[in-house]
Design an enzyme around this catalytic site. Structure first.
Site, PDB file in Angstrom:
ATOM      1  N   GLY A  24       0.821  -1.209   0.000  1.00  0.00           N
ATOM      2  CA  GLY A  24       0.000   0.000   0.000  1.00  0.00           C
ATOM      3  C   GLY A  24       0.851   1.253   0.000  1.00  0.00           C
ATOM      4  O   GLY A  24       2.023   1.220   0.375  1.00  0.00           O
ATOM      5  N   ASP A  68      -1.100  11.736   0.586  1.00  0.00           N
ATOM      6  CA  ASP A  68      -2.097  12.579   1.252  1.00  0.00           C
ATOM      7  C   ASP A  68      -2.111  13.991   0.675  1.00  0.00           C
ATOM      8  O   ASP A  68      -1.053  14.574   0.406  1.00  0.00           O
ATOM      9  CB  ASP A  68      -1.783  12.691   2.754  1.00  0.00           C
ATOM     10  CG  ASP A  68      -1.900  11.359   3.486  1.00  0.00           C
ATOM     11  OD1 ASP A  68      -2.362  10.380   2.880  1.00  0.00           O
ATOM     12  OD2 ASP A  68      -1.540  11.318   4.682  1.00  0.00           O
ATOM     13  N   PHE A  90      -9.179  13.222   7.293  1.00  0.00           N
ATOM     14  CA  PHE A  90      -8.870  14.501   6.640  1.00  0.00           C
ATOM     15  C   PHE A  90      -7.594  14.337   5.807  1.00  0.00           C
ATOM     16  O   PHE A  90      -6.595  13.841   6.294  1.00  0.00           O
ATOM     17  CB  PHE A  90      -8.645  15.546   7.735  1.00  0.00           C
ATOM     18  CG  PHE A  90      -8.488  16.954   7.233  1.00  0.00           C
ATOM     19  CD1 PHE A  90      -9.560  17.836   7.227  1.00  0.00           C
ATOM     20  CD2 PHE A  90      -7.260  17.399   6.775  1.00  0.00           C
ATOM     21  CE1 PHE A  90      -9.406  19.136   6.769  1.00  0.00           C
ATOM     22  CE2 PHE A  90      -7.100  18.690   6.311  1.00  0.00           C
ATOM     23  CZ  PHE A  90      -8.173  19.559   6.308  1.00  0.00           C
ATOM     24  N   GLN A 103      -7.185  12.388   3.201  1.00  0.00           N
ATOM     25  CA  GLN A 103      -6.981  11.033   2.653  1.00  0.00           C
ATOM     26  C   GLN A 103      -8.216  10.522   1.891  1.00  0.00           C
ATOM     27  O   GLN A 103      -8.628   9.375   2.077  1.00  0.00           O
ATOM     28  CB  GLN A 103      -6.651  10.054   3.772  1.00  0.00           C
ATOM     29  CG  GLN A 103      -5.253  10.219   4.358  1.00  0.00           C
ATOM     30  CD  GLN A 103      -4.811   8.996   5.133  1.00  0.00           C
ATOM     31  OE1 GLN A 103      -5.530   8.526   6.006  1.00  0.00           O
ATOM     32  NE2 GLN A 103      -3.638   8.480   4.814  1.00  0.00           N
ATOM     33  N   TYR A 157      -6.973   7.441  -0.073  1.00  0.00           N
ATOM     34  CA  TYR A 157      -6.595   6.299   0.787  1.00  0.00           C
ATOM     35  C   TYR A 157      -7.819   5.735   1.523  1.00  0.00           C
ATOM     36  O   TYR A 157      -8.013   4.524   1.584  1.00  0.00           O
ATOM     37  CB  TYR A 157      -5.536   6.788   1.766  1.00  0.00           C
ATOM     38  CG  TYR A 157      -4.884   5.750   2.637  1.00  0.00           C
ATOM     39  CD1 TYR A 157      -3.843   4.963   2.163  1.00  0.00           C
ATOM     40  CD2 TYR A 157      -5.269   5.592   3.970  1.00  0.00           C
ATOM     41  CE1 TYR A 157      -3.214   4.041   2.988  1.00  0.00           C
ATOM     42  CE2 TYR A 157      -4.646   4.674   4.799  1.00  0.00           C
ATOM     43  CZ  TYR A 157      -3.617   3.897   4.312  1.00  0.00           C
ATOM     44  OH  TYR A 157      -2.993   2.987   5.129  1.00  0.00           O
ATOM     45  N   GLY A 201      -4.473   0.587  13.187  1.00  0.00           N
ATOM     46  CA  GLY A 201      -4.522   2.016  13.479  1.00  0.00           C
ATOM     47  C   GLY A 201      -3.194   2.630  13.088  1.00  0.00           C
ATOM     48  O   GLY A 201      -2.465   2.085  12.254  1.00  0.00           O
ATOM     49  N   THR A 260       0.433   3.098  13.103  1.00  0.00           N
ATOM     50  CA  THR A 260       1.449   2.116  13.477  1.00  0.00           C
ATOM     51  C   THR A 260       2.842   2.742  13.340  1.00  0.00           C
ATOM     52  O   THR A 260       3.044   3.600  12.463  1.00  0.00           O
ATOM     53  CB  THR A 260       1.317   0.873  12.548  1.00  0.00           C
ATOM     54  OG1 THR A 260      -0.051   0.420  12.609  1.00  0.00           O
ATOM     55  CG2 THR A 260       2.230  -0.259  12.964  1.00  0.00           C
TER      56      THR A 260
HETATM   57  N1  CAA Z   1      -9.771  18.280  10.699  1.00  0.00           N
HETATM   58  C1  CAA Z   1     -10.191  19.540  10.333  1.00  0.00           C
HETATM   59  N2  CAA Z   1      -9.376  20.461   9.804  1.00  0.00           N
HETATM   60  C2  CAA Z   1      -8.093  20.114   9.645  1.00  0.00           C
HETATM   61  C3  CAA Z   1      -7.596  18.840   9.995  1.00  0.00           C
HETATM   62  C4  CAA Z   1      -8.490  17.912  10.558  1.00  0.00           C
HETATM   63  N3  CAA Z   1      -8.102  16.665  10.919  1.00  0.00           N
HETATM   64  N4  CAA Z   1      -6.282  18.795   9.696  1.00  0.00           N
HETATM   65  C5  CAA Z   1      -5.957  20.002   9.166  1.00  0.00           C
HETATM   66  N5  CAA Z   1      -7.048  20.798   9.145  1.00  0.00           N
HETATM   67  C6  CAA Z   1      -7.149  22.168   8.667  1.00  0.00           C
HETATM   68  C7  CAA Z   1      -5.895  22.938   9.067  1.00  0.00           C
HETATM   69  O1  CAA Z   1      -6.043  23.470  10.354  1.00  0.00           O
HETATM   70  C8  CAA Z   1      -5.837  24.003   8.003  1.00  0.00           C
HETATM   71  O2  CAA Z   1      -6.774  25.009   8.321  1.00  0.00           O
HETATM   72  P1  CAA Z   1      -6.461  26.534   7.988  1.00  0.00           P
HETATM   73  O3  CAA Z   1      -6.343  26.630   6.506  1.00  0.00           O
HETATM   74  O4  CAA Z   1      -7.636  27.246   8.557  1.00  0.00           O
HETATM   75  O5  CAA Z   1      -5.147  26.842   8.709  1.00  0.00           O
HETATM   76  C9  CAA Z   1      -6.356  23.299   6.750  1.00  0.00           C
HETATM   77  O6  CAA Z   1      -7.130  22.181   7.224  1.00  0.00           O
HETATM   78  C10 CAA Z   1      -5.250  22.784   5.827  1.00  0.00           C
HETATM   79  O7  CAA Z   1      -4.458  21.838   6.597  1.00  0.00           O
HETATM   80  P2  CAA Z   1      -2.911  21.751   6.419  1.00  0.00           P
HETATM   81  O8  CAA Z   1      -2.269  23.056   6.734  1.00  0.00           O
HETATM   82  O9  CAA Z   1      -2.423  20.564   7.155  1.00  0.00           O
HETATM   83  O10 CAA Z   1      -2.801  21.513   4.823  1.00  0.00           O
HETATM   84  P3  CAA Z   1      -1.596  20.961   4.013  1.00  0.00           P
HETATM   85  O11 CAA Z   1      -1.984  21.080   2.578  1.00  0.00           O
HETATM   86  O12 CAA Z   1      -0.315  21.527   4.462  1.00  0.00           O
HETATM   87  O13 CAA Z   1      -1.541  19.400   4.418  1.00  0.00           O
HETATM   88  C11 CAA Z   1      -2.323  17.176   4.676  1.00  0.00           C
HETATM   89  C12 CAA Z   1      -2.636  18.591   4.143  1.00  0.00           C
HETATM   90  C13 CAA Z   1      -1.088  16.626   3.941  1.00  0.00           C
HETATM   91  C14 CAA Z   1      -3.495  16.293   4.345  1.00  0.00           C
HETATM   92  C15 CAA Z   1      -2.040  17.250   6.168  1.00  0.00           C
HETATM   93  O14 CAA Z   1      -3.141  17.866   6.801  1.00  0.00           O
HETATM   94  C16 CAA Z   1      -1.848  15.891   6.781  1.00  0.00           C
HETATM   95  O15 CAA Z   1      -0.785  15.277   6.669  1.00  0.00           O
HETATM   96  N6  CAA Z   1      -2.888  15.351   7.468  1.00  0.00           N
HETATM   97  C17 CAA Z   1      -2.833  14.051   8.118  1.00  0.00           C
HETATM   98  C18 CAA Z   1      -3.258  12.971   7.157  1.00  0.00           C
HETATM   99  C19 CAA Z   1      -3.123  11.625   7.843  1.00  0.00           C
HETATM  100  O16 CAA Z   1      -3.622  11.381   8.919  1.00  0.00           O
HETATM  101  N7  CAA Z   1      -2.431  10.712   7.186  1.00  0.00           N
HETATM  102  C20 CAA Z   1      -2.207   9.425   7.761  1.00  0.00           C
HETATM  103  C21 CAA Z   1      -0.946   8.856   7.185  1.00  0.00           C
HETATM  104  S1  CAA Z   1      -0.492   7.314   7.898  1.00  0.00           S
HETATM  105  C22 CAA Z   1      -1.616   6.228   7.328  1.00  0.00           C
HETATM  106  O17 CAA Z   1      -2.483   6.508   6.548  1.00  0.00           O
HETATM  107  C23 CAA Z   1      -1.488   4.817   7.830  1.00  0.00           C
HETATM  108  C24 CAA Z   1      -2.772   4.336   8.333  1.00  0.00           C
HETATM  109  O18 CAA Z   1      -3.363   3.490   7.722  1.00  0.00           O
HETATM  110  C25 CAA Z   1      -3.301   4.846   9.616  1.00  0.00           C
END
Ligand code: CAA
Length: 246
Positions: A90, A94, A148, A150, A153, A184, A186
């Site tokens: 996988g 994001d 958020f 994804q 994904y 979850g 990991t």
């Molecule tokens: N809920 C609501 N709003 C959110 C949020 C959330 N969870 N996360 C971010 N925001 C908001 C931010 O506060 C920001 O708001 P403002 O514009 O008002 O400041 C806006 O959304 C944009 O967020 P970012 O600044 O983070 O935007 P970015 O373009 O720089 O990044 C992103 C976007 C790459 C998606 C980043 O938010 C991120 O990495 N998020 C986490 C994604 C995640 O959980 N990935 C898991 C990876 S591991 C995996 O997937 C393995 C598994 O199976 C568990």
């Protein structure tokens, strides 16, 4: 006779833990690695001190339907059987949906979801003929709850769950089970390289306040592969420290 398990994406953290666990349980594991990554796979094989009876390295692009059909048919001829297929390969790409490119959508759907068709279909008839075999798909908590950033994904990982339930119905009459393990967050590079603030915010929402260990995911896979789980099919086993309870 030794049972044979196929694990895709086997040298990633979770895939590697699954491979080690199954090897320790006496399986021969066909460990797939992505096209062109042989040297990397060999280094992993040496580092883990596997021998050729335990682990066979196997090049496979899980997004390539024709290649999977040809190579996996040959694998069945050579090995005689695949008792357990673990679809683990996988990727994540994001981004906010408004910024997501068609390329990153398609890559994530191809690698995480279309791969289930590509890898499982060439094996499934032989598994049904043999009876008692297992298909185990590695989804994610984010396929259950959405996340958020994804949309690609979460769609793929949720799709894996629907696929598994439907396949479970088709396999049941042959005692072939199909189940999902939904990890979850990991402790893998995929997660640990997330922006620090974001990872801290996620960790704070996990009731157990820590990431899963790859070995904890492997334990769930080994259980679903075992005879003890013969009557469990179409299920999703969450290993997420309480982050999401469905
Ligand atoms: N809920 C609501 N709003 C959110 C949020 C959330 N969870 N996360 C971010 N925001 C908001 C931010 O506060 C920001 O708001 P403002 O514009 O008002 O400041 C806006 O959304 C944009 O967020 P970012 O600044 O983070 O935007 P970015 O373009 O720089 O990044 C992103 C976007 C790459 C998606 C980043 O938010 C991120 O990495 N998020 C986490 C994604 C995640 O959980 N990935 C898991 C990876 S591991 C995996 O997937 C393995 C598994 O199976 C568990």
């Amino acid at each position: 006779m030794r049972k044979l398990a196929l694990v895709t994406g086997s040298k990633g953290c979770i895939g590697s833990a699954i491979t080690e666990k199954l090897v320790n349980q006496g399986y021969r594991v066909v460990a797939t690695y992505f096209t062109g990554n042989l040297r990397c796979a060999e280094l992993w094989f040496e580092e883990k001190k596997f021998n050729l009876e335990q682990v066979r390295l196997f090049e496979l692009d899980v997004t390539n339907t024709e290649e999977c059909a040809t190579r996996l048919t040959t694998l069945l001829e050579e090995e005689g059987t695949v008792d357990v297929a673990v679809n683990n390969a996988g990727v994540i790409l994001d981004s906010l949906f408004t910024k997501m490119t068609a390329d990153s959508w398609n890559t994530v759907i191809d690698t995480n979801l279309n791969s289930l068709f590509n890898v499982t279909q060439p094996l499934f008839s032989a598994m049904c003929e043999k009876r008692g075999c297992r298909v185990i798909n590695i989804s994610s908590v984010n396929g259950l709850k959405g996340q958020f950033g994804q949309t690609n994904y979460s769609a793929a990982k949720a799709g894996m769950i629907g696929f598994t339930k439907a396949l479970a119905m088709e396999g049941a009459r042959y005692d072939v089970t199909a189940n999902v393990v939904a990890p979850g967050y990991t402790a893998t590079p995929m997660v640990e390289t997330m922006r620090e603030g974001i990872l801290d915010a996620i960790k704070s929402k996990i009731p157990m306040k820590r990431l899963a260990k790859p070995e904890e995911i492997a334990e769930a896979v080994a259980y679903l592969a075992s005879d003890a789980a013969a009557y469990i099919t179409g299920e999703t086993l969450s290993v997420n420290g309480g982050l999401y309870m469905s």
